[in-house]
Write an enzyme that holds these catalytic residues in place. Structure first.
Site, PDB file in Angstrom:
ATOM      1  N   CYS A 134      33.587  49.770  33.170  1.00  0.00           N
ATOM      2  CA  CYS A 134      33.031  49.130  32.035  1.00  0.00           C
ATOM      3  C   CYS A 134      33.771  47.728  31.892  1.00  0.00           C
ATOM      4  O   CYS A 134      34.901  47.590  31.457  1.00  0.00           O
ATOM      5  CB  CYS A 134      33.505  49.978  30.992  1.00  0.00           C
ATOM      6  SG  CYS A 134      32.941  49.193  29.205  1.00  0.00           S
ATOM      7  N   CYS A 145      34.851  47.027  28.187  1.00  0.00           N
ATOM      8  CA  CYS A 145      36.055  47.577  27.683  1.00  0.00           C
ATOM      9  C   CYS A 145      37.217  46.998  28.200  1.00  0.00           C
ATOM     10  O   CYS A 145      38.204  46.715  27.547  1.00  0.00           O
ATOM     11  CB  CYS A 145      35.852  49.181  28.022  1.00  0.00           C
ATOM     12  SG  CYS A 145      34.250  50.094  27.924  1.00  0.00           S
ATOM     13  N   ASP A 146      37.065  46.719  29.631  1.00  0.00           N
ATOM     14  CA  ASP A 146      38.451  46.317  30.196  1.00  0.00           C
ATOM     15  C   ASP A 146      38.380  44.902  30.859  1.00  0.00           C
ATOM     16  O   ASP A 146      39.498  44.443  31.515  1.00  0.00           O
ATOM     17  CB  ASP A 146      38.517  47.432  31.609  1.00  0.00           C
ATOM     18  CG  ASP A 146      38.655  48.708  31.242  1.00  0.00           C
ATOM     19  OD1 ASP A 146      39.229  48.904  29.922  1.00  0.00           O
ATOM     20  OD2 ASP A 146      38.255  49.601  31.862  1.00  0.00           O
TER      21      ASP A 146
END
Ligand code: NDP
Length: 324
Positions: free
Chosen positions: A139, A142-143
């Protein structure tokens, strides 16, 4: 389904990610007496990630597993009955709906909230597990932030990979996009954007052979060019996998309307499915956003939809009860 141990449930929640736990918190506070079965992977996808910086309310960030443990504690504190168990068969032909748990117990549920999530597809390399949360991620939204100013690689040639590569390009110094065929699967618009982003380099015809590092973090990715039969190693500190997701909805496929990929279809911006009394939230119905916060939001919606449904049933049981 064999008659086994039988239990009557007012509101059954299946799944224990942000969607399921949020549904449990809201349903418990609305006195729906929810019972939540966790499934095999308690806490869902977030338990496999590292630091979470983009969930509102955590200005100093938190770790995925810790966050899900807190979701669990909060749902329990509100009075939800949280149980470890796996729903292995369902019969949604009439209400109460029948749900078998671990083939040992049968639940008769007035309402069901499905929050079974989705599973990212992985390449199947051992290093994906070794470096999960240490440079490997499924992701970028997200990261990606953790790789600000660094060089990263992303594998996949579809719309998700393209979208995530564009996101990474805003943060990272260089983004290698690794596509296994001679062309993209992504839409023309996305391809156009990729081609016009200076710090994205697309490498076609490559297979990822390995992800390497020092045991604590990633420092490279080994590729095989299948057209030229040559090997190549790129120095990167982040490796993103964007080759698709499987919604965990197989169990429901003969009952609920789904799209071609198996995502459950919900009606009119709500969490209602084609069967009154069955609701769906989180990644099991969302191929588009797939974030903890959107999953949690839809879990809240499912509990509210469920509460309204039960209230309407009290007042007009016949109109809603006939689902066969
Ligand atoms: P897709 O199935 O569309 O694409 C997957 C990509 O990963 C393909 O390029 C595929 O290659 C590649 N791939 C699969 N397995 C491997 C492997 N083992 N090694 C290397 N590469 C691999 O999945 P997406 O998640 O990209 O998209 C899912 C759906 O969601 C699509 O319908 C998409 O259009 C939609 N979507 C739309 C968005 C938007 O409109 N903004 C954003 C994101 C998704 P190959 O082509 O060779 O099979």
């Amino acid at each position: 389904m064999d008659e086994k141990q039988i239990e009557k449930v007012n509101c059954l929640i299946i799944g224990s990610g942000p969607a399921g736990y949020t549904a449990a918190i809201y349903a418990a506070r609305a006195d729906l007496k929810p019972i939540l079965y966790t499934g095999l992977f308690i806490g869902g996808q977030l338990t496999k990630t590292g630091e979470v910086e983009n969930y509102p309310g955590y200005p100093d960030s938190t770790m995925g597993p810790e966050m899900m443990a807190n979701f669990h504690r909060q749902a329990a504190k509100m009075g939800a009955d949280l149980r470890i168990g796996y729903a292995n068969a369902v019969d949604f032909s009439k209400r109460p709906f029948r749900v078998s748990i671990d083939d040992k117990k049968e639940l008769l549920a007035d309402t069901v909230i499905i929050a079974t999530g989705a599973t990212p597809k992985w390449l199947g390399l051992e290093a994906e597990q070794t470096y999960a949360g240490k440079g490997v991620s499924a992701c970028a939204t997200c990261d990606g932030f953790f790789f600000k100013g660094q060089d990263v690689a992303i594998v996949g040639g579809g719309d998700t990979a393209a979208e995530e590569a564009l996101h990474l390009a805003k943060l990272c110094k260089k983004v290698y996009m690794l596509v296994r065929k001679t062309g993209f699967r992504a839409s023309k618009t996305m391809v156009h954007k990729i081609e016009n982003t200076e710090n994205i380099e697309v490498i076609f015809n490559v297979e990822v052979k390995n992800i390497v590092g020092d045991g604590r973090k990633v420092n490279g990715v080994c590729l095989r060019n299948n057209q030229t039969n040559t090997d190549l190693t790129l120095s990167v500190s982040g490796f993103f996998v964007a080759i698709g997701h499987h919604p965990n909805t197989e169990l429901f496929k003969s009952w609920l309307d789904m799209d071609k990929a198996g995502y459950i279809q919900t009606k009119n911006c709500s969490t209602a499915t084609n069967i009154p009394g069955i609701f769906c939230c989180g990644d099991a119905q969302d191929a588009n956003y797939r974030q903890a916060i959107t999953a949690a939001g839809s879990g809240c919606m499912a509990a509210i939809d469920c509460e309204r449904f039960l209230l309407a049933m009290e007042h007009s049981p016949i109109a809603i009860a006939d689902v066969s």
